[in-house]
Every structure is written in C-alpha cells, then in structure tokens.
Design an enzyme around this catalytic site. Structure first.
Site, PDB file in Angstrom:
ATOM      1  N   SER A 143       0.771  -1.387   0.065  1.00 28.26           N
ATOM      2  CA  SER A 143       0.053  -0.168   0.372  1.00 28.26           C
ATOM      3  C   SER A 143       0.834   1.537  -0.081  1.00 28.26           C
ATOM      4  O   SER A 143       1.568   1.148   0.710  1.00 28.26           O
ATOM      5  CB  SER A 143      -0.641  -0.027   1.276  1.00 28.26           C
ATOM      6  OG  SER A 143      -1.608   1.193   1.506  1.00 28.26           O
TER       7      SER A 143
ATOM      8  N   SER B  85      -0.360   4.274   0.959  1.00 26.03           N
ATOM      9  CA  SER B  85      -1.112   4.872   2.106  1.00 26.03           C
ATOM     10  C   SER B  85      -0.041   5.269   3.055  1.00 26.03           C
ATOM     11  O   SER B  85      -0.180   6.020   3.405  1.00 26.03           O
ATOM     12  CB  SER B  85      -2.431   4.082   3.245  1.00 26.03           C
ATOM     13  OG  SER B  85      -3.534   3.657   1.986  1.00 26.03           O
TER      14      SER B  85
ATOM     15  N   THR C 208      -9.488  -0.878   4.575  1.00 25.94           N
ATOM     16  CA  THR C 208      -9.430  -1.046   3.536  1.00 25.94           C
ATOM     17  C   THR C 208      -9.677  -2.499   3.341  1.00 25.94           C
ATOM     18  O   THR C 208     -10.306  -3.211   4.194  1.00 25.94           O
ATOM     19  CB  THR C 208      -7.825  -0.822   2.228  1.00 25.94           C
ATOM     20  OG1 THR C 208      -7.952  -0.664   0.755  1.00 25.94           O
ATOM     21  CG2 THR C 208      -7.053  -2.072   2.678  1.00 25.94           C
TER      22      THR C 208
ATOM     23  N   LYS D 268     -14.129  -3.177   5.338  1.00 26.18           N
ATOM     24  CA  LYS D 268     -14.957  -1.765   4.913  1.00 26.18           C
ATOM     25  C   LYS D 268     -16.116  -2.035   5.512  1.00 26.18           C
ATOM     26  O   LYS D 268     -16.884  -0.985   5.759  1.00 26.18           O
ATOM     27  CB  LYS D 268     -15.354  -1.525   3.629  1.00 26.18           C
ATOM     28  CG  LYS D 268     -13.530  -0.810   3.541  1.00 26.18           C
ATOM     29  CD  LYS D 268     -13.917   0.198   1.897  1.00 26.18           C
ATOM     30  CE  LYS D 268     -12.243   0.820   1.235  1.00 26.18           C
ATOM     31  NZ  LYS D 268     -12.783   1.445   0.608  1.00 26.18           N
TER      32      LYS D 268
ATOM     33  N   ASP E 224     -14.013   7.903   0.097  1.00 24.70           N
ATOM     34  CA  ASP E 224     -13.931   7.666  -0.676  1.00 24.70           C
ATOM     35  C   ASP E 224     -14.556   8.250  -2.128  1.00 24.70           C
ATOM     36  O   ASP E 224     -13.749   8.768  -2.706  1.00 24.70           O
ATOM     37  CB  ASP E 224     -14.351   6.045  -0.995  1.00 24.70           C
ATOM     38  CG  ASP E 224     -13.292   5.245  -0.726  1.00 24.70           C
ATOM     39  OD1 ASP E 224     -11.959   5.500  -0.118  1.00 24.70           O
ATOM     40  OD2 ASP E 224     -13.869   4.359  -0.057  1.00 24.70           O
TER      41      ASP E 224
ATOM     42  N   ALA F 138     -20.301  -1.924 -10.588  1.00 24.13           N
ATOM     43  CA  ALA F 138     -21.456  -1.399  -9.200  1.00 24.13           C
ATOM     44  C   ALA F 138     -20.673  -2.502  -7.861  1.00 24.13           C
ATOM     45  O   ALA F 138     -21.934  -2.530  -6.816  1.00 24.13           O
ATOM     46  CB  ALA F 138     -22.868  -2.311  -9.508  1.00 24.13           C
ATOM     47  N   GLY F 139     -19.456  -2.245  -7.727  1.00 25.26           N
ATOM     48  CA  GLY F 139     -19.128  -2.717  -6.425  1.00 25.26           C
ATOM     49  C   GLY F 139     -19.090  -1.780  -5.464  1.00 25.26           C
ATOM     50  O   GLY F 139     -19.325  -0.640  -5.695  1.00 25.26           O
ATOM     51  N   GLY F 140     -18.343  -2.126  -4.618  1.00 29.28           N
ATOM     52  CA  GLY F 140     -18.240  -0.772  -3.406  1.00 29.28           C
ATOM     53  C   GLY F 140     -17.983   0.156  -4.492  1.00 29.28           C
ATOM     54  O   GLY F 140     -18.274   1.922  -2.939  1.00 29.28           O
TER      55      GLY F 140
ATOM     56  N   GLY G 238      -6.310   6.707 -12.263  1.00 29.73           N
ATOM     57  CA  GLY G 238      -6.755   5.690 -10.985  1.00 29.73           C
ATOM     58  C   GLY G 238      -6.147   6.545  -9.240  1.00 29.73           C
ATOM     59  O   GLY G 238      -6.993   6.551  -8.069  1.00 29.73           O
TER      60      GLY G 238
END
Length: 276
Positions: free
Chosen positions: A15, A17, A63, A67, A103, A131-133, A239
């Site tokens: 990650s 992050s 993550t 979530k 997000d 159509a996901g999270g 992205g």
C-alpha cells in the site's frame, strides 16, 4: 501529543497509504506515525479490534476486505458512510470510534482539481461503469456534490438499482453503455477490470473527443481502457489521484488540518512506476 494512526486490511504490504500519510504528517508539522496492521482473516477481526481499542490509537483507515466488517465495531458512523454502507476512515472522538467514508468525496475532489470545468456544470452527463463498493462510494460522492445527470451501468442491473435507490439516476447494462457511450461527457470505470491485465470493461471506440475518461485502477497507471480513451481524443484521469485525495480527507478528519498535496501526484506516479 503524537498521533498513532494505522491502515487495516489484507493484503496491504504494498500500500502507498503509509507514504501518503507520513508525507501529510511531515507537511503539516504534526507529530505522529502511520503504520500497517494486517488482519489475515475475518475470524480474528473482533479480537484485533479489541486490541486496537486497548492501544488507544487516534484513528485508522480500513481497506479491503473490511470496509463493511468494521461497522458493527463502531460507536457511530456519519451519514455518508451510512448511505454507502462502508467505512474507510475511523477517528477516535471523545473515546468513541466514529466511522466515515472519504472515497467518494475524495474522488470528486480529484476529478475537479484535474478538470475545473466540472465545477461549472452539475448537469454534465456522467456514466459510472461497475456496481461494486467503489462505484457506490463514487456515486454517492457525486450525488453529494450536486451532480444531477448520473447513469450506472453493470452486467446485472439489480446491483445498480440497489445503489441508485432513492435517486433519479438511470440504470443500464454494460452492453447499452457501450452502444450509447457518445452520450456521456464523463466516463468513470470503477471495477477491477484492467488491473495488471490487458482488458477493459467496454469498448470506447465511439466516445466523443474531449470526453473525460477516468479509471480508478492504477496498476498499471495507463490501463488499456485509458490507452484507448487517449487514442480517441479523451481527456484522461488516472486512478491513483483518488487514493491521494481520499487520504487528504481522512487526514483532515483526524487532525482538522487540510494538508497541501502539491507535487505528490507526480511522486506517486514515480512510485507506481518503481522509479522512487
């Protein structure tokens, strides 16, 4: 006081992050640390949450795949997280764990910073693919920002309808989206299709020149989806900026400081490419 912040998820060793949040701490002059906390299975999640409570940390990000799992362990969640049905940021507020979802709002901020003309037209036709999270978070972020002309497209319409329930957004199939793609000025790809593979969710041969095309996948940085969009005259949105701006919003929740992200976009690109 030195802040203790973490990222929870699995797997998260690669990650970005920790680098992002450590940079924020340095840039804002706030003392603290941001470390990884891997939880390899849901069976031990409750036990790990108990340990975190006892450790008295100031906040953490969550993550995949936790979530939604985190929600029953929180004392409160804000209205955006409730609408999305997922939490990616938790803050310790008066001895209570409060959950947020940054997000969607982070994504919208990233898009507006790249394309300032997005601020001027709330009726711009926008289509979200998947159509996901991530789609759910981005959709509600756009709704919260006031955008009126939204369409969701997915292989199964029912998943889209679950997201758009209570709004005026349209729902179509991916096949219909591909056929009518020229009708949209902003195209947002939210699925994992194209992540480390030469595939794309729909063909973009018929997009209009100047269309904003965004892909939340950033491994590779230039997905096949974005490559075709660029060849057709699309304006490209990478992205990785969603990760940067949602992190900025999380940091603001923890510290009440809005840190300057100037120059971090380019540094992230270099890191993704393995140049730094």
């Amino acid at each position: 006081m030195s802040l203790k912040l973490k990222l929870i998820g699995y797997p998260i060793k690669l990650s970005l992050s920790p680098w992002i949040q450590s940079s924020f701490l340095e840039r804002s002059g706030v003392e603290g640390s941001y470390t990884l906390h891997e939880i390899p299975s849901k069976e031990i999640f409750g036990e790990e949450m108990k340990k975190l409570r006892e450790a008295e940390i100031n906040g953490f990000n969550i993550t995949v795949p936790y979530k939604e799992t985190i929600i029953p362990y929180l004392d409160k969640i804000d209205i955006t997280a409730e609408r999305v049905g997922a939490v990616n940021t938790v803050s310790l507020e008066g001895n209570k764990w409060v959950g947020y979802n940054t997000d969607g709002i982070g994504y919208v901020q990233a898009l507006r910073d790249k394309f300032p003309d997005m601020d001027k037209d709330i009726d711009v036709p926008i289509i979200i693919l998947g159509a996901g999270g991530a789609a759910r978070g981005i959709f509600h972020g756009l709704v919260q920002a006031g955008y009126k002309n939204l369409t969701l497209a997915n292989r199964t319409r029912s998943k889209c309808e679950d997201i758009t329930n209570g709004t005026s957004a349209s729902v179509i199939t991916l096949e219909e989206a591909e056929k009518n793609i020229a009708a949209y000025n902003v195209i947002i790809q939210t699925s994992s299709v194209g992540m480390n593979e030469a595939k794309q969710i729909i063909d973009l041969s018929n997009i209009q020149e100047g269309t904003i095309v965004s892909d939340i996948v950033y491994q590779p940085l230039v997905t096949q989806f974005l490559k075709q969009a660029g060849e057709k005259g699309g304006r490209i949105h990478y992205g990785h900026t969603m990760l940067l701006y949602q992190a900025q919003k999380a940091f603001e929740i923890w510290t009440n400081k809005k840190v300057d992200v100037h120059g971090m976009d380019e540094e992230m690109i270099a890191k993704i490419k393995g140049e730094k």
